[in-house]
Design a protein around this motif. Sequence first.
Motif, PDB file in Angstrom:
ATOM      1  N   ILE A  64      83.647  52.126  23.324  1.00 33.56           N
ATOM      2  CA  ILE A  64      84.587  51.235  23.310  1.00 33.56           C
ATOM      3  C   ILE A  64      85.907  52.079  23.653  1.00 33.56           C
ATOM      4  O   ILE A  64      86.890  51.544  23.720  1.00 33.56           O
ATOM      5  N   PHE A  68      89.602  50.840  25.291  1.00 38.65           N
ATOM      6  CA  PHE A  68      91.249  51.156  24.829  1.00 38.65           C
ATOM      7  C   PHE A  68      91.922  52.329  25.586  1.00 38.65           C
ATOM      8  O   PHE A  68      93.124  52.202  25.593  1.00 38.65           O
ATOM      9  N   SER A 288      84.572  44.546  22.611  1.00 36.82           N
ATOM     10  CA  SER A 288      84.733  45.384  21.686  1.00 36.82           C
ATOM     11  C   SER A 288      83.423  45.503  20.568  1.00 36.82           C
ATOM     12  O   SER A 288      82.861  46.483  20.197  1.00 36.82           O
TER      13      SER A 288
END
Length: 454
Positions: A64, A68, A288
């Motif tokens: 993840i 980001f 996510s």
Amino acid sequence: MASRADNIASSLSFANFGKATELKQRIWFTIGALIVFRFMSFVPLPGVNPQILETLYDQTRGGILDLFNTFSGGSLERMSLIALGVMPYITASIVVQLAASLHPSLMALKKEGEAGRKKLNQYTRYGTVFLCAVQGWFLASGLEAYGAQSGLQAVVDPGMTFRIVAVINLVGGTMFLLWLGEQITSRGIGNGVSLIIMAGIVAQFPTFTSNLLEGGRTGAISPVVIGGFLVMVVALILVICFFERAQRRLLIQYPKRATERGGMQADRSHLPLKLNTAGVIPPIFASSLLLLPLTITQFAGNSIDPGSQFGGFVQSLNQYLAHGQPLYMLLYAVGIIFFCFFYTAVVFNPEDTAENLKKNGGFIPGIRPGKRTADYLDYVLTRITVVGAIYLTVVCVVPEWGIAQTGIPLFLGGTSLLIVVNVTVDTISQIQSHLLAHQYGDLIKKAKLKGRLR
């Protein structure tokens, strides 16, 4: 017959761009603010060794954090002051929107107009500070623990002091980005927060392009694959532009009103329902959740025993949920469809819309005001959301399938394309609105001048 505004809009030309002084100032301010954002992404956190951090981050790719890191323009990879980016603000705003749709007091606050909106924005900022503090603490703690387990110490002096300093800096960096985004919105052009996210994604383009061309030069990537990738990206951009501007316009009729000449005239307008009401939230949430197990495993490191039953289960789960695996793409598609319907139900309330139409005397021809109108709006919204969910699924799953088939480390996924295209279209629309207003100003000045000459 086209109106005067339609005629001006159709003949709108960027040749008058040089005359729009205010627009040029807004654009230069926006560019300067985005340059400041890029400079901030290269300022590292105090107490972090950038060289060892780069080695550690290379070992955690695929989780993840990659998602980001893309949205933050590589700030997370470099562990800069703005490593968290504006994602805590996005998360907090979604939580506040959900709470405003479920909690009675917040729901009443939402209906108070501008004052209620300001209050909800203040709650969103409080939530952003809280999320930044929590995420910053876990990020600093995870960096210390993961570095110790890997035999590489990215933190020069680990301990409570480093964690507190890291949290303060990360909270300050994110709040500075929010302030910068508000300045862009008020004094620049476009939505500030969206432009910051888009700038972070676009900043990765040169690196990806150079890697792609280098792979073609060395023979690691076939020229046919590169050509097919370019065709796929262009096709996806065209599809996104078409569907993001697609609307279902419902005719709204208002009662007849007396005109100045003594006649009766019925006012008409349209209620536009976007095909993709949920925006980019569904793919962000779905990806996510799917990448969370892999990220936890990467940070856990050697603490998970592969020989144990739990360790074997985690390893098998990570294998099946890896990028390009059939189970990952299936769950990704299901998650996008689910969050598309869920978030659409949150941001659009048919009952409130029907009630507002009834208060203003408006109605849909052939549909009774009140509950029948709400049921009809819900029926129409559900049908167009089905098409919107299919569109989002195709746009987001096709790049994943391309990664699995070609092996190209493609960071430019469907979510990134959605953000870049949406923000670009919105910014261009605002520029056209400023140019249109400038042309209207010229027409008014000419009309006043002619009136004085007479």
